[in-house]
Design an enzyme around this catalytic site. Structure first.
Site, PDB file in Angstrom:
ATOM      1  N   ASP A 149      11.219 -58.300  14.470  1.00  0.00           N
ATOM      2  CA  ASP A 149      12.498 -58.176  14.114  1.00  0.00           C
ATOM      3  C   ASP A 149      13.446 -59.344  14.289  1.00  0.00           C
ATOM      4  O   ASP A 149      13.240 -59.959  15.324  1.00  0.00           O
ATOM      5  CB  ASP A 149      13.251 -57.034  15.060  1.00  0.00           C
ATOM      6  N   CYS A 174      18.267 -54.435   9.904  1.00  0.00           N
ATOM      7  CA  CYS A 174      17.059 -53.885  10.067  1.00  0.00           C
ATOM      8  C   CYS A 174      16.366 -52.851   9.288  1.00  0.00           C
ATOM      9  O   CYS A 174      15.606 -52.724   8.698  1.00  0.00           O
ATOM     10  CB  CYS A 174      17.114 -53.182  11.586  1.00  0.00           C
ATOM     11  N   LYS A 176       8.298 -50.198  16.413  1.00  0.00           N
ATOM     12  CA  LYS A 176       9.330 -50.049  15.776  1.00  0.00           C
ATOM     13  C   LYS A 176       9.265 -49.859  14.397  1.00  0.00           C
ATOM     14  O   LYS A 176       8.723 -50.455  13.465  1.00  0.00           O
ATOM     15  CB  LYS A 176      10.387 -51.377  15.891  1.00  0.00           C
ATOM     16  N   ASP A 196      11.939 -58.409   9.355  1.00  0.00           N
ATOM     17  CA  ASP A 196      12.743 -57.826   8.567  1.00  0.00           C
ATOM     18  C   ASP A 196      13.947 -58.478   8.293  1.00  0.00           C
ATOM     19  O   ASP A 196      14.584 -58.363   7.135  1.00  0.00           O
ATOM     20  CB  ASP A 196      13.383 -56.568   9.334  1.00  0.00           C
ATOM     21  N   HIS A 197      14.167 -59.456   8.787  1.00  0.00           N
ATOM     22  CA  HIS A 197      15.353 -60.460   8.624  1.00  0.00           C
ATOM     23  C   HIS A 197      15.269 -61.905   9.613  1.00  0.00           C
ATOM     24  O   HIS A 197      14.387 -61.667  10.311  1.00  0.00           O
ATOM     25  CB  HIS A 197      16.746 -59.937   8.728  1.00  0.00           C
TER      26      HIS A 197
END
Length: 526
Positions: free
Chosen positions: A38, A78, A126, A311-312
């Site tokens: 993440d 997210c 996650k 994710d970013h």
């Protein structure tokens, strides 16, 4: 089914990467392992960003396989970004508008397809791509972003040093999940008679919740130990340049204010925030290393495609912001590396790619036709440098969009060549931005006013991909409907609940005035 030890590896690059048994009569497909972190800034995975922090296992994947130099998220937050990765479809097609509204729980992902076609699948850590998650505050802030008020919604970014030079496991939850993944590879992966797909989702290097701000607090604490800080080259840490507040784009100013970054920060504060973030990346890299080591120890790496992505990114005080929710490089440029399964070592892929490309890549890898409606394109020809592939068939652009909190307009980014074009809302009420990344890597010089014809060209291309004024209006209506339903569900407790969300410090200054602003927004047509 025959085992991996009796396999001859062949890559059929014109269609699929296939593995044939020694007798040539049956196919055996590769294992697939994805580690998804993440908020990992993709610029750290290649030069010169890689100089700032030691990431030995990212470096190992880069040296043994391929690093994608221009990989972008399809939404810099997210849940929507992961929805794009798992579905292979752009955010506006799945209506993954914010961290609360994403994919249905029964949505068929590429992992589901692998299971349906004979893979043993395992997902750990996650996931965060289905609807219904995240805090009430997070979703209410997204729904009310069009209300004309400014309220701080995040804690001011801070650092927290914990432990000592022997403290390796700072993010204990991620380490426990990694331990489970490693044990699974050693116990199950090496003994299965069928190929397997393993997903490991990490929370790092996402900043930690700031507990002093209460249960609704966001993640504004960058926490690490001296052990990981030693992996950071402080002399290579740059202090970001900022535009004056008065010169910021209106959406960027809104983001800066709501992220609680509009006050003063010293250069030392900014260096510390960035150093702690890089140290958190080093800890995430070590978890990736545990997975790579387990595959090597089990003799599985040559028969496994391993992917590392995020994710970013994380702004870490670039553009006077932390967190994500922005199309600037720190937020939108993601990590993407692939290795194993007879890949050519040391490959640097220049073509722009994004998370939606993973879905068709996985299906292409196992010989499953890509269903209609998928937004991405297989990366196999780029990974294996197929000479027969028509590179013109692949788009020369990537699309990212954002519809959540901390930005007061739907945002659309088209990255094409050196140009990054960013459009907002209906395309006319909020001015666009245009950056030339070949000459302006810090994205401080908005060229849109100087290059109107280029903006028109890029805007036409953007509208051919997504009718963004219509999408913006759909999000606007969704936000009103969702907020109205939430307010009605609270009855008499509405005033107390809305006053207690993450913006509570600012809200208490004029609660009646802010409630009135919401009522006026709800009553407006259009």
């Amino acid at each position: 089914m025959c085992g991996f030890r009796t396999v001859v590896f062949l890559c059929c690059l014109n269609t699929n990467a296939l593995v044939w048994c020694a007798n040539g009569t049956r196919t055996l497909r590769p294992n697939i392992v994805m580690v998804m972190s993440d908020a990992f800034d993709g610029r750290l995975t290649f030069h010169p960003g890689s100089q700032v922090v030691q990431l030995p296992y990212v470096s190992y994947l880069r040296e043994q396989g391929a690093v994608f130099l221009n990989a972008y998220t399809n939404s810099p937050i997210c849940c929507p970004s992961r929805a794009a990765m798992w579905s292979g479809r752009f955010v506006h097609l799945t209506q993954s508008w914010n961290n609360f509204k994403c994919l249905d729980k029964n949505y068929t992902t590429w992992m589901d397809i692998l299971q349906q076609t004979g893979y043993h699948t395992k997902s750990l850590g996650k996931l965060d791509f289905t609807s219904g998650g995240h805090s009430v505050s997070n979703r209410v802030e997204a729904w009310t972003r069009d209300v004309p008020f400014l309220l701080r919604q995040e804690g001011r970014p801070v650092t927290d040093l914990t432990g000592d030079t022997s403290t390796v496991r700072v993010m204990t939850k991620d380490w426990k999940t990694t331990d489970t993944a490693v044990q699974w590879i050693r116990d199950m992966g090496a003994s299965l008679s069928q190929p397997f797909a393993l997903y490991l989702g990490l929370n790092l290097p996402h900043p930690y919740p700031t507990n002093s701000l209460g249960p609704n607090a966001g993640g504004s604490t960058f926490r690490t130990s001296p052990y990981w800080l030693k992996k950071v080259s402080r002399e290579h840490i740059s202090v970001p340049k900022w535009l004056p507040l008065a010169e910021m784009h209106p959406v960027d100013f809104y983001s800066t204010f709501t992220k609680n970054c509009s006050s003063n920060f010293t250069e030392e504060e900014m260096r510390d925030i960035r150093a702690f973030y890089y140290a958190m990346c080093a800890e995430a890299d070590a978890m990736l290393g545990e997975v790579v080591s387990a595959l090597l120890d089990a003799g599985l790496l040559s028969s496994t495609l391993i992917m590392f992505t995020s994710d970013h990114g994380e702004l870490t005080m670039e553009h006077r912001q932390f967190y994500k929710m922005s199309m600037f490089e720190g937020s939108s440029h993601i990590a993407l590396l692939m290795a194993g399964f007879n890949m050519k070592p040391g490959l640097e892929v220049q073509q722009p790619v994004s998370l939606v490309d993973i879905y068709p890549t996985v299906l292409d890898l196992i010989g499953i036709p890509v269903p209609p409606g998928v937004s991405g394109h297989s990366l196999l020809p780029l990974m294996y440098q197929s000479s027969s592939y028509d590179y013109k068939a692949r788009p020369s652009w990537v699309l990212s969009e954002y519809h959540g909190c901390n930005a007061n307009a739907s945002t659309y980014m088209l990255k094409a060549g050196p140009w990054k074009y960013i459009a907002y809302a209906d395309g006319s009420s909020v001015p666009p931005q245009l950056f030339d990344l070949s000459t302006d890597k810090e994205e401080l010089n908005n060229m849109a006013p100087q290059l109107p014809r280029l903006c028109q060209h890029l805007d036409k291309l953007l509208r051919s991909i997504v009718n963004y004024p219509v999408i913006s209006q759909a999000v606007h209506h969704y936000n009103k409907q969702q907020f109205s339903a939430w307010r009605d569900s609270l009855g008499d407790s509405y005033s107390n609940v809305i006053a207690s969300l993450r913006w509570h410090e600012d809200w208490q200054k004029d609660p009646k005035g802010y409630e009135k602003a919401i009522e006026e927004w709800l009553s407006m047509s259009g």
